[in-house]
Scaffold this motif. Structure first.
Motif, PDB file in Angstrom:
ATOM      1  N   VAL A  98       0.860  -1.283  -0.073  1.00  0.00           N
ATOM      2  CA  VAL A  98       0.019   0.058  -0.126  1.00  0.00           C
ATOM      3  C   VAL A  98       0.952   1.429   0.201  1.00  0.00           C
ATOM      4  O   VAL A  98       1.679   1.464   0.913  1.00  0.00           O
ATOM      5  N   LEU A  99       0.544   2.229  -0.781  1.00  0.00           N
ATOM      6  CA  LEU A  99       1.260   3.361  -1.051  1.00  0.00           C
ATOM      7  C   LEU A  99       0.113   4.522  -0.655  1.00  0.00           C
ATOM      8  O   LEU A  99      -0.942   4.707  -1.197  1.00  0.00           O
ATOM      9  N   GLU A 100       0.475   5.375   0.541  1.00  0.00           N
ATOM     10  CA  GLU A 100      -0.509   6.259   0.862  1.00  0.00           C
ATOM     11  C   GLU A 100       0.176   7.681   1.012  1.00  0.00           C
ATOM     12  O   GLU A 100       1.389   7.586   1.654  1.00  0.00           O
ATOM     13  N   ASP A 101      -0.304   8.964   0.849  1.00  0.00           N
ATOM     14  CA  ASP A 101       0.156  10.240   0.859  1.00  0.00           C
ATOM     15  C   ASP A 101       0.005  10.266   2.557  1.00  0.00           C
ATOM     16  O   ASP A 101      -1.234  10.541   3.184  1.00  0.00           O
ATOM     17  N   LEU A 102       0.932  10.950   3.292  1.00  0.00           N
ATOM     18  CA  LEU A 102       0.784  11.248   4.541  1.00  0.00           C
ATOM     19  C   LEU A 102       0.897  12.868   4.771  1.00  0.00           C
ATOM     20  O   LEU A 102       1.139  13.157   6.040  1.00  0.00           O
ATOM     21  N   THR A 103       0.992  13.420   3.744  1.00  0.00           N
ATOM     22  CA  THR A 103       1.399  14.920   3.750  1.00  0.00           C
ATOM     23  C   THR A 103       0.244  15.485   4.626  1.00  0.00           C
ATOM     24  O   THR A 103      -1.195  15.466   4.156  1.00  0.00           O
ATOM     25  N   ASP A 104       0.551  16.359   5.452  1.00  0.00           N
ATOM     26  CA  ASP A 104      -0.424  17.345   6.163  1.00  0.00           C
ATOM     27  C   ASP A 104      -0.740  18.463   5.034  1.00  0.00           C
ATOM     28  O   ASP A 104       0.045  19.507   5.133  1.00  0.00           O
ATOM     29  N   TYR A 105      -1.898  18.504   4.628  1.00  0.00           N
ATOM     30  CA  TYR A 105      -2.330  19.608   3.738  1.00  0.00           C
ATOM     31  C   TYR A 105      -2.967  20.726   4.216  1.00  0.00           C
ATOM     32  O   TYR A 105      -3.424  21.825   3.887  1.00  0.00           O
ATOM     33  N   GLY A 106      -3.152  20.746   5.777  1.00  0.00           N
ATOM     34  CA  GLY A 106      -3.756  21.902   6.397  1.00  0.00           C
ATOM     35  C   GLY A 106      -5.299  21.769   6.009  1.00  0.00           C
ATOM     36  O   GLY A 106      -5.867  20.758   6.055  1.00  0.00           O
ATOM     37  N   ARG A 107      -5.622  23.135   5.863  1.00  0.00           N
ATOM     38  CA  ARG A 107      -7.147  23.364   5.396  1.00  0.00           C
ATOM     39  C   ARG A 107      -7.333  23.071   4.009  1.00  0.00           C
ATOM     40  O   ARG A 107      -8.506  22.902   3.652  1.00  0.00           O
ATOM     41  N   GLN A 108      -6.227  22.972   3.286  1.00  0.00           N
ATOM     42  CA  GLN A 108      -6.331  22.879   1.634  1.00  0.00           C
ATOM     43  C   GLN A 108      -6.951  21.065   1.621  1.00  0.00           C
ATOM     44  O   GLN A 108      -6.682  20.400   2.149  1.00  0.00           O
ATOM     45  N   SER A 109      -7.992  21.273   0.628  1.00  0.00           N
ATOM     46  CA  SER A 109      -8.828  20.060   0.346  1.00  0.00           C
ATOM     47  C   SER A 109      -7.967  19.322  -0.884  1.00  0.00           C
ATOM     48  O   SER A 109      -7.792  19.663  -1.757  1.00  0.00           O
ATOM     49  N   ALA A 110      -7.314  18.348  -0.490  1.00  0.00           N
ATOM     50  CA  ALA A 110      -6.632  17.611  -1.651  1.00  0.00           C
ATOM     51  C   ALA A 110      -6.757  16.150  -1.642  1.00  0.00           C
ATOM     52  O   ALA A 110      -6.973  15.534  -0.562  1.00  0.00           O
ATOM     53  N   GLU A 111      -7.018  15.657  -2.884  1.00  0.00           N
ATOM     54  CA  GLU A 111      -7.407  14.248  -3.007  1.00  0.00           C
ATOM     55  C   GLU A 111      -5.908  13.412  -2.725  1.00  0.00           C
ATOM     56  O   GLU A 111      -4.812  13.767  -3.028  1.00  0.00           O
ATOM     57  N   ARG A 112      -6.297  12.374  -1.736  1.00  0.00           N
ATOM     58  CA  ARG A 112      -4.988  11.598  -0.950  1.00  0.00           C
ATOM     59  C   ARG A 112      -4.621  10.465  -2.117  1.00  0.00           C
ATOM     60  O   ARG A 112      -5.406   9.968  -2.621  1.00  0.00           O
ATOM     61  N   LEU A 113      -3.416  10.406  -2.154  1.00  0.00           N
ATOM     62  CA  LEU A 113      -2.659   9.389  -3.050  1.00  0.00           C
ATOM     63  C   LEU A 113      -3.057   8.074  -2.141  1.00  0.00           C
ATOM     64  O   LEU A 113      -2.753   8.001  -1.066  1.00  0.00           O
ATOM     65  N   HIS A 114      -3.558   6.962  -3.082  1.00  0.00           N
ATOM     66  CA  HIS A 114      -3.745   5.705  -2.566  1.00  0.00           C
ATOM     67  C   HIS A 114      -3.526   4.652  -3.460  1.00  0.00           C
ATOM     68  O   HIS A 114      -4.173   4.828  -4.699  1.00  0.00           O
ATOM     69  N   PHE A 115      -2.590   3.968  -3.312  1.00  0.00           N
ATOM     70  CA  PHE A 115      -2.287   2.786  -4.460  1.00  0.00           C
ATOM     71  C   PHE A 115      -1.978   1.512  -3.804  1.00  0.00           C
ATOM     72  O   PHE A 115      -1.171   1.320  -2.893  1.00  0.00           O
ATOM     73  N   GLU A 116      -2.445   0.384  -4.075  1.00  0.00           N
ATOM     74  CA  GLU A 116      -2.456  -0.892  -3.650  1.00  0.00           C
ATOM     75  C   GLU A 116      -2.300  -1.849  -4.783  1.00  0.00           C
ATOM     76  O   GLU A 116      -2.485  -1.876  -5.942  1.00  0.00           O
ATOM     77  N   VAL A 117      -1.207  -2.886  -4.571  1.00  0.00           N
ATOM     78  CA  VAL A 117      -0.939  -3.978  -5.403  1.00  0.00           C
ATOM     79  C   VAL A 117      -1.150  -5.123  -4.322  1.00  0.00           C
ATOM     80  O   VAL A 117      -0.597  -5.368  -3.211  1.00  0.00           O
ATOM     81  N   LYS A 118      -1.797  -5.995  -4.925  1.00  0.00           N
ATOM     82  CA  LYS A 118      -2.028  -7.433  -4.271  1.00  0.00           C
ATOM     83  C   LYS A 118      -1.399  -8.473  -5.121  1.00  0.00           C
ATOM     84  O   LYS A 118      -1.391  -8.622  -6.277  1.00  0.00           O
ATOM     85  N   GLY A 119      -1.108  -9.475  -4.523  1.00  0.00           N
ATOM     86  CA  GLY A 119      -0.238 -10.779  -5.073  1.00  0.00           C
ATOM     87  C   GLY A 119       0.273 -12.037  -4.252  1.00  0.00           C
ATOM     88  O   GLY A 119       0.000 -11.833  -2.892  1.00  0.00           O
ATOM     89  N   GLU A 120       0.635 -12.644  -4.936  1.00  0.00           N
ATOM     90  CA  GLU A 120       1.092 -14.009  -3.699  1.00  0.00           C
ATOM     91  C   GLU A 120       2.585 -14.377  -4.236  1.00  0.00           C
ATOM     92  O   GLU A 120       3.115 -14.004  -5.393  1.00  0.00           O
ATOM     93  N   VAL A 121       3.356 -14.812  -3.222  1.00  0.00           N
ATOM     94  CA  VAL A 121       4.573 -15.278  -3.463  1.00  0.00           C
ATOM     95  C   VAL A 121       4.558 -16.972  -3.256  1.00  0.00           C
ATOM     96  O   VAL A 121       4.265 -17.314  -2.366  1.00  0.00           O
ATOM     97  N   ARG A 122       4.707 -17.517  -4.115  1.00  0.00           N
ATOM     98  CA  ARG A 122       4.852 -19.297  -4.287  1.00  0.00           C
ATOM     99  C   ARG A 122       5.887 -19.582  -3.475  1.00  0.00           C
ATOM    100  O   ARG A 122       7.042 -18.995  -3.461  1.00  0.00           O
ATOM    101  N   ARG A 123       5.776 -20.811  -2.961  1.00  0.00           N
ATOM    102  CA  ARG A 123       6.974 -21.629  -2.249  1.00  0.00           C
ATOM    103  C   ARG A 123       7.339 -22.514  -3.183  1.00  0.00           C
ATOM    104  O   ARG A 123       6.897 -23.028  -3.824  1.00  0.00           O
TER     105      ARG A 123
END
Length: 67
Positions: free
Chosen positions: A42-67
């Motif tokens: 998961v990638l998330e934007d943790l920036t404090d934008y104060g009073r400014q309304s900003a769309e937050r960055l959120h990106f996910e990648v799901k997968g598996e690691v085989r054994r």
């Protein structure tokens, strides 16, 4: 986009990639479960934008690691 921003992004991604690889390998060595490892990155934007309304960055990648 400025080259400085691209350099910062690449540095963060490289650091994450190397650290995540090492953490996953250690985890696989400790846990002896026979099935695949199911992961979510998961990638998330943790920036404090104060009073400014900003769309937050959120990106996910799901997968598996085989054994």
């Amino acid at each position: 986009m400025e080259e400085t921003s691209r350099d910062d992004i690449r540095r963060l991604l490289k650091t994450f990639g190397v650290g995540a690889d090492e953490a996953i390998i250690r985890h696989l060595e400790r846990v002896q479960h026979p099935g695949p490892l199911h992961l979510k990155f998961v990638l998330e934007d943790l920036t404090d934008y104060g009073r400014q309304s900003a769309e937050r960055l959120h990106f996910e990648v799901k997968g598996e690691v085989r054994r």
